[in-house]
Scaffold this motif. Structure first.
Motif, short mmCIF file in Angstrom:
data_model
loop_
_atom_site.label_atom_id
_atom_site.label_comp_id
_atom_site.label_asym_id
_atom_site.label_seq_id
_atom_site.Cartn_x
_atom_site.Cartn_y
_atom_site.Cartn_z
N ILE A 38 31.61 24.46 2.33
CA ILE A 38 33.15 24.21 2.35
C ILE A 38 33.58 22.95 3.42
N ALA A 39 32.76 22.85 4.34
CA ALA A 39 33.32 21.68 5.31
C ALA A 39 32.91 20.11 4.40
N CYS A 75 31.38 18.32 -9.50
CA CYS A 75 29.95 18.78 -9.50
C CYS A 75 29.63 19.34 -8.08
N ALA A 76 30.02 18.67 -7.00
CA ALA A 76 29.78 19.23 -5.50
C ALA A 76 30.29 20.40 -5.31
N TRP A 77 31.43 20.69 -5.65
CA TRP A 77 32.19 21.84 -5.48
C TRP A 77 31.46 23.06 -6.35
N VAL A 118 21.88 17.25 -9.71
CA VAL A 118 21.41 16.02 -10.42
C VAL A 118 22.57 14.99 -11.32
N VAL A 119 23.39 15.96 -11.88
CA VAL A 119 24.34 15.16 -12.53
C VAL A 119 25.45 14.74 -11.66
N GLY A 120 25.85 15.45 -10.38
CA GLY A 120 26.84 14.89 -9.55
C GLY A 120 26.21 13.53 -8.93
N ILE A 121 24.92 13.52 -8.42
CA ILE A 121 24.28 12.21 -8.01
C ILE A 121 24.42 10.98 -8.79
N TRP A 122 23.97 11.38 -10.24
CA TRP A 122 24.29 10.63 -11.37
C TRP A 122 25.47 9.92 -11.47
N LEU A 123 26.50 10.74 -11.34
CA LEU A 123 27.93 10.47 -11.54
C LEU A 123 28.39 9.54 -10.44
N VAL A 124 27.91 10.01 -9.07
CA VAL A 124 28.35 9.05 -7.92
C VAL A 124 27.56 7.61 -8.00
N LYS A 125 26.42 7.60 -8.33
CA LYS A 125 25.70 6.35 -8.32
C LYS A 125 26.28 5.49 -9.48
N THR A 126 26.68 5.86 -10.73
CA THR A 126 27.28 5.24 -11.64
C THR A 126 28.78 4.78 -11.32
N MET A 268 23.69 18.81 -0.35
CA MET A 268 25.02 19.03 -0.20
C MET A 268 25.59 17.66 0.50
N VAL A 269 24.77 17.54 1.78
CA VAL A 269 25.14 16.42 2.45
C VAL A 269 25.10 15.18 1.77
N GLU A 270 24.07 14.89 0.93
CA GLU A 270 23.69 13.64 0.05
C GLU A 270 24.91 13.43 -0.92
#
Length: 378
Positions: A38-39, A75-77, A118-126, A268-270
């Motif tokens: 949550i934090a 995605c993180a949520w 995996v999808v979340g990290i992909w979206l962040v980098k893109t 989650m941190v990443e």
């Protein structure tokens, strides 16, 4: 049905020597799971909200990289929610304190969470790489950016396929009764490989804009500030390294439901740190309002170097083009609703007009004289 009843009476793991299983009130890490997820998600969401305020209210535009960042935060949520829901299936408890019927739903939730990560990290980098495309129209820089974007897409698609279809039959990915006869990819080894690919792409993405930023036509302070902002991504690299290191003790660990908390914590941190790093460079217009002396005004930065166009005989349009394209303001205030080339040309023409008017008003002065000749009548 009988199989289900049998599994509900079978311990999921063997306890270490001297440890007694506790099926009624097992030791868990629920508080850590709830508080951390949550934090971190709230922090990422607040920074993302500031980014959207900057883009929508101050710059009057929402670009594609903003949407990718929004989807990454969703995605993180989702990742956090799946982790918290999985507590009821034994997530955060020792295997020997659970019955075997908990493992199937645990693995299903865990598999869904891994795919969403995996999808979340992909979206962040893109999102970060799409922002880079607005930094420069230099052909080599854009080619390298697109190449990294393709590399990130390929290894993340492979990750999704292997995480989801890593066993034959596929049901063995979550059904422990099929494991004895199934053929599976070494999941933990592939998690290592995925983390290594993430780290590699982080380092390349971090190094890509450094030369571009250092060549900006602005003050040394502002060049250093922008490089520091972009190099905040190095913290994401550190997180990726930590995630790899924390996985090492679990290579031969069978306590799946317990150690997954540690792996998910760093995941989650990443993803949230990645979102924050993607948002920081976009926040400059907002920071200019709050800390104008620290970051410097656009007027000061645009005139940081060189003489005004036209005052020394040089072409005002060419000198202005250099100022616009090599200026920090250009990197963070470009209106992305239009094509980049068109927007730049408009800015160049407007600045050239003002430069020419200023130079003419500074050196041109006209004075009218009236001369009257009077003839004498002699």
């Amino acid at each position: 049905m009988s199989s289900t009843r049998d599994l509900s009476q079978v311990p999921a793991g063997t306890p270490p020597a001297g440890v007694t299983p506790n099926f009624e009130h097992p030791e868990g890490s629920q508080y850590q799971i709830y508080s951390l997820n949550i934090a971190l998600c709230l922090t990422g969401t607040v920074i993302l909200a500031l980014r959207l305020y900057t883009r929508a209210m101050l710059q009057r535009t929402i670009a594609l990289d903003d949407w990718f960042c929004i989807w990454a935060q969703i995605c993180a949520w989702l990742f956090a929610i799946l982790c918290m829901l999985n507590i009821r299936n034994g997530y955060g408890f020792h295997m020997w304190d659970l019955h075997l019927n908990k493992i199937k739903p645990f693995k299903q939730y865990d598999l869904a969470a891994e795919d969403i990560f995996v999808v979340g990290i992909w979206l962040v980098k893109t999102s970060i790489l799409l922002f880079y495309l607005r930094l420069s129209h230099e052909k080599r820089f854009r080619q390298m950016t697109y190449a990294i974007m393709i590399f990130v897409a390929v290894y993340n698609i492979l990750s999704l396929l292997i995480f989801t279809l890593g066993c034959s039959p596929v049901q063995a990915m979550w059904d422990v009764t099929l494991m004895p006869t199934a053929k599976c990819v070494d999941q933990l080894a592939f998690v290592y490989a995925n983390a290594a690919f993430n780290l590699f792409s982080d380092i390349i993405t971090l190094a890509l804009p450094i030369r571009l930023c250092w060549s900006l036509q602005t003050t040394l302070k502002q060049r250093v500030l922008l490089m520091l902002v972009l190099m905040m991504g190095s913290f994401a690299c550190v997180i990726a390294i930590v995630r790899i290191v924390t996985m090492m003790p679990f290579l031969d660990d069978m306590d799946l439901t317990w150690y997954k908390v540690t792996l998910a914590k760093w995941a989650m941190v990443e993803i949230n740190v990645g979102i924050i790093c993607a948002c920081l460079p976009v926040l400059r217009p907002l920071l200019l309002q709050v800390f104008p002396q620290l970051l410097g005004s656009s007027k000061a930065s645009s005139g940081a170097k060189g003489n005004r166009g036209g005052s020394d005989g040089s072409d005002p349009v060419s000198s202005t083009r250099k100022k616009v394209i090599r200026n920090w303001d250009y990197l963070t205030t470009l209106n992305t609703t239009a094509a980049p080339e068109t927007t730049t040309d408009v800015e160049v023409q407007e600045m050239a007009k003002h430069e020419a008017m200023d130079s003419q008003s500074a050196i041109v002065r006209s004075t009218d004289y009236s001369v009257t000749c009077k003839r004498s009548s002699s």
